[in-house]
Design a protein around this motif. Sequence first.
Motif, mmCIF file in Angstrom:
data_model
loop_
_atom_site.group_PDB
_atom_site.id
_atom_site.type_symbol
_atom_site.label_atom_id
_atom_site.label_comp_id
_atom_site.label_asym_id
_atom_site.label_seq_id
_atom_site.Cartn_x
_atom_site.Cartn_y
_atom_site.Cartn_z
ATOM 1 N N TRP A 1 -5.744 3.125 1.584
ATOM 2 C CA TRP A 1 -6.731 2.198 2.141
ATOM 3 C C TRP A 1 -6.184 0.780 2.220
ATOM 4 C CZ3 TRP A 1 -10.338 3.899 5.014
ATOM 5 C CH2 TRP A 1 -10.877 5.158 4.793
ATOM 6 N N VAL A 2 -5.246 0.448 1.337
ATOM 7 C CA VAL A 2 -4.574 -0.850 1.459
ATOM 8 C C VAL A 2 -3.721 -0.860 2.727
ATOM 9 C CG1 VAL A 2 -2.945 -2.439 0.375
ATOM 10 C CG2 VAL A 2 -4.601 -1.209 -1.026
ATOM 11 N N THR B 1 -5.343 8.618 -8.930
ATOM 12 C CA THR B 1 -6.747 8.858 -9.274
ATOM 13 C C THR B 1 -6.820 9.930 -10.356
ATOM 14 O OG1 THR B 1 -7.458 8.320 -7.028
ATOM 15 C CG2 THR B 1 -9.018 9.545 -8.411
ATOM 16 N N ARG C 1 -1.125 2.581 -10.151
ATOM 17 C CA ARG C 1 -2.418 2.063 -9.709
ATOM 18 C C ARG C 1 -3.014 2.893 -8.580
ATOM 19 N NH1 ARG C 1 -2.122 -4.252 -8.740
ATOM 20 N NH2 ARG C 1 -4.323 -3.835 -8.344
ATOM 21 N N GLY C 2 -2.177 3.580 -7.831
ATOM 22 C CA GLY C 2 -2.693 4.399 -6.751
ATOM 23 C C GLY C 2 -3.110 5.786 -7.190
ATOM 24 N N GLY D 1 2.668 1.553 -3.473
ATOM 25 C CA GLY D 1 1.708 1.909 -4.511
ATOM 26 C C GLY D 1 0.910 3.156 -4.227
ATOM 27 N N GLY E 1 0.810 -1.221 0.000
ATOM 28 C CA GLY E 1 0.000 0.000 0.000
ATOM 29 C C GLY E 1 0.837 1.263 0.000
ATOM 30 N N TRP F 1 -1.449 3.587 -1.970
ATOM 31 C CA TRP F 1 -2.850 3.215 -1.764
ATOM 32 C C TRP F 1 -3.137 3.222 -0.264
ATOM 33 C CZ3 TRP F 1 -0.881 -1.404 -4.861
ATOM 34 C CH2 TRP F 1 -0.770 -1.058 -6.212
#
Length: 929
Positions: free
Chosen positions: A125-126, A650, A647-648, A121, A118, A123
């Motif tokens: 929330w991961v 937006t 991927r992270g 990347g 997480g 992320w």
Amino acid sequence: MPEISPRPADAPGSAPGGTSGARPPRTGRSAWHRKASRPVSLWLMGLVVVLIAGHWIPQSRWLLVHMVTLGVATTSILVWGQYFTESILHERLGEPDRRRQVIRINALNVGVLACCVGMVGAWPWVVVAGATVVGLAMCWYAIDLGLQVRRALPGRFDATVRFYSTAACLLPVGAVFGAIMAFSPAEPWRTRLLLAHQGVNILGFVAMTAVGTLVTLWPTVLRTPMAPRQDRHGRIALVIMIAAVLAVATGSLGGWWWLTAAGVLIELVAVIIVGVDMVRCASRKPPRDFPGYSMAAAICWLAVWLCWLAWTLLTRRDHLLQEDITALTVPVVLGFMLQLLIGAMSYLMPMVMGGGPSIVRATNAKMHTLGALRATAANAGLVVWALSIGTWTSRIGLGLAVLAMAGFLPAMLAMVRTGVTLLRAKRAGAAGSVHPVAGSAGEGSTDHSPHHPSEPREDEKASSASETSTSRPTIPAAPAPAGRRAFVPGRGGLGAALGAVAVGRRLDGTPSLSGPGLSGAAAVAPTGRTTTVSVTMKDMHYHPATVDVPAGNRLVISLTNADPDQVHDLYLAGGAHSPRLSPGQKATVDAGVITAATQGWCTIVGHRSMGMELEVRVNGASVGQGSESPAVGTGRRKVDLSQAPGRGFTTRDARLPSLLPGRTHPMTLTVTESVQEVAPATTIHAMTYNGRVMGPVIHARIGDTMNVHLVNRGTMGHSIDFHAGIVSPTPNMRTIAPGASLDYRFTLPRAGVWLYHCSTMPMSSHIAAGMFGAVIVPPRDLASADREYVLVQSESYLDARNGAEVNADKIAAETPDLTMFNGHANQYVFAPLTAKVGERVRIWVLAAGPSRGISFHVVGTQFDTVFKEGAYLLRPDNPEGGGAQALDLSSAQGGFVEMTFHEPGKYTFVNHSFVEMERGARGLIEVTA
């Protein structure tokens, strides 16, 4: 109390792999430890990989720290904490309990892996999910320990297990703080959460578990009785540590640094209490092998870190920033945590494997191979890293330390291979012929005489007798090394460290250790005198800008930031530097013995290019007459724009937001600084309004009133300039210091696409770092469109490293690496805008700069409407029958174009200055029937 130890696999009355009554298999505990410890080995191997490839891995520093603290340390605590609990409570768990423990350890490691993935990347929330799994696994572990205490008979050392359980309960709390930090909170909460996170996890979870274990493990490792009242002192220390953790966490979250510092000093008192008893044990029988060396050094590193942290908190106080408390992260993680775990496992793993005295002696010798060399090299390398003033010296010192610690892996593999071979031979009926192989008796060993495994040596008998007489629970003592201290390997480790210093200093360009003079300086004997100068920072300059120092004198600079709004610092080419100073703050920089002319500068992005350079002259010679400071390269960095965004990331919604309701619009814009992606696998240390590169798009009417509340949560001065308003710059666009705010009120008198941006010098750096946005004010009676989009073009000037600040030298040279729409170079290539055949599409365009304009073009269509800088250049059905192919805008200009698509397909919009298009000023419009 008799010695408590697991029955060896070859105990009388048991067969290999067999059972006796209701007892679990004799080999179950050893097999379980090998299985449960496997993730630790994998994390250690991964650690080496990340260290080698860290330059190409995002968040590599964070990753290294947490691979050690969560992957290695926490997993080891679950494994060995259970081992000590069983020894202390006289309890052997059954196979169902073993399987449950393995499940818990696997769950923990899945959570740790999720946290790492997480963060790499981006992320958050991961990270939250992973932290939740880690917290639940530790709560499960704490509950299990509590239940084991309740089942067991009362004992003298039960309190240690209770503290294990308490310490385990602290990690979920620390995990909560860490999960919040994954969302990049602004200062001061970023620093507060980091301190609370470190206090709960390191001072609480790790240190409490370590101290509770060392009370009994340290005398066992030394093969000596416990010091008088050592167990009682251990219980007192653990209670003190609970108070320390509460003080650190409360003080950090509340911003009461005096309370945080008090908590750190209280923790230091607890460490000293335990350390005094450790010294008493060592005075009777000094460490003679690798585990003793490593564990002693680990406690020293913890004490050093606590002293440094308390000093930092007391001296920095209200100006504390995250970088101030992470400077010694490496020593506390590698020097304390990793070294303590490696030392403890080096002692315990041969014991758990078992097999009788001769086999334990053989495996123990393999585990301690080159132990003195490894221990000396590891700690000397860390000292070099902590004290070095040059980049290469620091890197080589850290590399030496990591290489020495990584020696644990081949030693462990050799130990396991030797143990398995000997155990198989013994189980096959060759017990009488099993002896350590030649040369395996340990470093400096001179005793290779064969003996029967059932007849322990004299040193083993003495060790066993002393342990029994101390009335303490012990882990079975390893056979003592036959030789004395291995001074030769120790000198080899020290020599490797000195060699690292010599090589590093040569690569850093400083041939003399006498001071931080610039490369090429001849060795100058120190005079013993000190030159002290006062330097003031104001208006993007140092006053005075030139300092004269006699060769060989020590230079001490008394630094004052007299700028009313800006944050500044000073970095000298030799490595000496000040912290970042807020307005009115002071600091002292000890530059060391000056041997040659050198330079200093402000590291705040863009400040050096604005003139913040300090010249240090030696005997009248300037740096131009000696050596130049290293120039920053202005070559463009290659970015692969054929790849998709991370991927992270937006994608920024390009649709024009709805008109703000009402006619008066209160709005808060918060300045923050964080690492953000601007192209595939490419990040910068961004400065932002409301958390993203490119601030929010504001959509309002002619005549509306804007009430903007600007809050600075960054680490330097910032401001804002709205081109859409007509106001005096003096009160409204002034630079505000970190933590300050201002209110900016203006009306919108005219239509247009208006730029807003940070107006703090150097503006180019702040805009390139993300501090810009658009205000859309439609002209009166603007006809409706089926779809409306906003595209703001800007440039990015990249450093060679990901996550670094923008490169001010490239900005001055006008060599951008990226030209992008809405803060990312190719987001609309992989997430196209959409339209349908026959729809009228309006695209608002703004050239934010800081320097480049745009020739906006959509391939495959023509514009029937063009509005530029407040006026129509083209309207539909014009009498000339004309159309437009491009909207040309200089920096800070804006307008809009309209078009209708007649056929489905993918239409590319570009900056038709193709060099800008090839640097990322490109996207797609996907048109459907």
